[in-house]
Every structure is written in C-alpha cells, then in structure tokens.
Scaffold this motif. Structure first.
Motif, PDB file in Angstrom:
ATOM      1  N   LEU A 177      10.393  -2.806   5.849  1.00  0.00           N
ATOM      2  CA  LEU A 177       9.684  -3.684   4.920  1.00  0.00           C
ATOM      3  C   LEU A 177       8.605  -4.466   5.655  1.00  0.00           C
ATOM      4  N   MET A 178       8.896  -4.907   6.869  1.00  0.00           N
ATOM      5  CA  MET A 178       7.909  -5.646   7.650  1.00  0.00           C
ATOM      6  C   MET A 178       6.689  -4.778   7.934  1.00  0.00           C
ATOM      7  N   GLN A 179       6.911  -3.512   8.291  1.00  0.00           N
ATOM      8  CA  GLN A 179       5.801  -2.604   8.562  1.00  0.00           C
ATOM      9  C   GLN A 179       4.991  -2.315   7.304  1.00  0.00           C
ATOM     10  N   MET A 180       5.639  -2.465   6.133  1.00  0.00           N
ATOM     11  CA  MET A 180       4.934  -2.273   4.863  1.00  0.00           C
ATOM     12  C   MET A 180       4.148  -3.509   4.465  1.00  0.00           C
ATOM     13  N   GLY A 181       4.283  -4.585   5.244  1.00  0.00           N
ATOM     14  CA  GLY A 181       3.538  -5.806   4.957  1.00  0.00           C
ATOM     15  C   GLY A 181       4.299  -6.839   4.146  1.00  0.00           C
ATOM     16  N   VAL A 182       5.609  -6.628   3.977  1.00  0.00           N
ATOM     17  CA  VAL A 182       6.421  -7.593   3.234  1.00  0.00           C
ATOM     18  C   VAL A 182       6.661  -8.808   4.128  1.00  0.00           C
ATOM     19  N   ASP A 183       6.313  -9.995   3.594  1.00  0.00           N
ATOM     20  CA  ASP A 183       6.545 -11.237   4.324  1.00  0.00           C
ATOM     21  C   ASP A 183       7.667 -12.014   3.629  1.00  0.00           C
ATOM     22  N   SER A 184       7.913 -13.238   4.061  1.00  0.00           N
ATOM     23  CA  SER A 184       9.033 -14.009   3.508  1.00  0.00           C
ATOM     24  C   SER A 184       8.843 -14.305   2.023  1.00  0.00           C
ATOM     25  N   ASP A 201       0.856  -1.187   0.000  1.00  0.00           N
ATOM     26  CA  ASP A 201       0.000   0.000   0.000  1.00  0.00           C
ATOM     27  C   ASP A 201       0.894   1.239   0.000  1.00  0.00           C
ATOM     28  N   PRO A 202       0.757   2.129  -0.998  1.00  0.00           N
ATOM     29  CA  PRO A 202       1.592   3.334  -1.051  1.00  0.00           C
ATOM     30  C   PRO A 202       1.542   4.161   0.238  1.00  0.00           C
ATOM     31  N   ALA A 203       0.445   4.093   0.969  1.00  0.00           N
ATOM     32  CA  ALA A 203       0.333   4.851   2.224  1.00  0.00           C
ATOM     33  C   ALA A 203       1.309   4.352   3.285  1.00  0.00           C
ATOM     34  N   THR A 204       1.806   3.117   3.129  1.00  0.00           N
ATOM     35  CA  THR A 204       2.747   2.578   4.119  1.00  0.00           C
ATOM     36  C   THR A 204       4.195   2.936   3.801  1.00  0.00           C
ATOM     37  N   LEU A 205       4.436   3.581   2.683  1.00  0.00           N
ATOM     38  CA  LEU A 205       5.800   3.927   2.267  1.00  0.00           C
ATOM     39  C   LEU A 205       6.281   5.211   2.946  1.00  0.00           C
TER      40      LEU A 205
END
Length: 84
Positions: free
Chosen positions: A29-36, A19-23
């Motif tokens: 990266l974890m807070q942006m929702g990036v998982d393994s 989500d661009p709002a998380t940038l």
C-alpha cells in the motif's frame, strides 16, 4: 475472492486515487502511495461498501492488494456463522 479483489481495486483507484499502474502483485500500500489519511479513508470505504468494520491495527502500509483482500475475506468468513 476475485470479486472482493476487484472491489478493493476499485476502492484503491477510484476512491483513494491510486494510480492503476502501481497495482502490481507485490506492491505494498505504501508503494501505491497510500498514506495515513488514505489508510483511514480505506477503512471507511471498506466499511461503507462491504459492511466490514476493520480497525486500523488490522491494516498495514506493508500489505499488498492480495494480503488486504485476504484479511477482508478472513474477516467476512469469521463473521458469517454469526449471521446465520
């Protein structure tokens, strides 16, 4: 470096669905929702788009967009003398 940052923003938002709002500047990266799985997809996208072959140990869930961009820029800078 701005072009590289823009490319990484595009990878995160269009290819990984971040989500661009998380940038935010300090968001990891974890807070942006990036998982393994997304981390592996990020590695593949960076290689495909930028020609940079990162190993997974280079990437961290704690990296921010700025840190990730800097790592890739450093990698490119290290490789350039070998390309000449």
């Amino acid at each position: 470096m701005q072009d590289l940052r823009d490319a990484m923003t595009d990878v995160l938002t269009t290819r990984l669905g971040v989500d661009p709002a998380t940038l935010r500047p300090n968001a990891t990266l974890m807070q942006m929702g990036v998982d393994s799985v997304s981390l592996v997809e990020l590695k593949v996208a960076v290689q495909r788009i930028l020609g940079v072959r990162l190993n997974l140990q280079t990437l961290s869930f704690e990296d921010t967009l700025e840190e990730l961009t800097r790592k890739i820029a450093d990698f490119i800078d290290q490789k350039e003398p070998h390309l000449q």
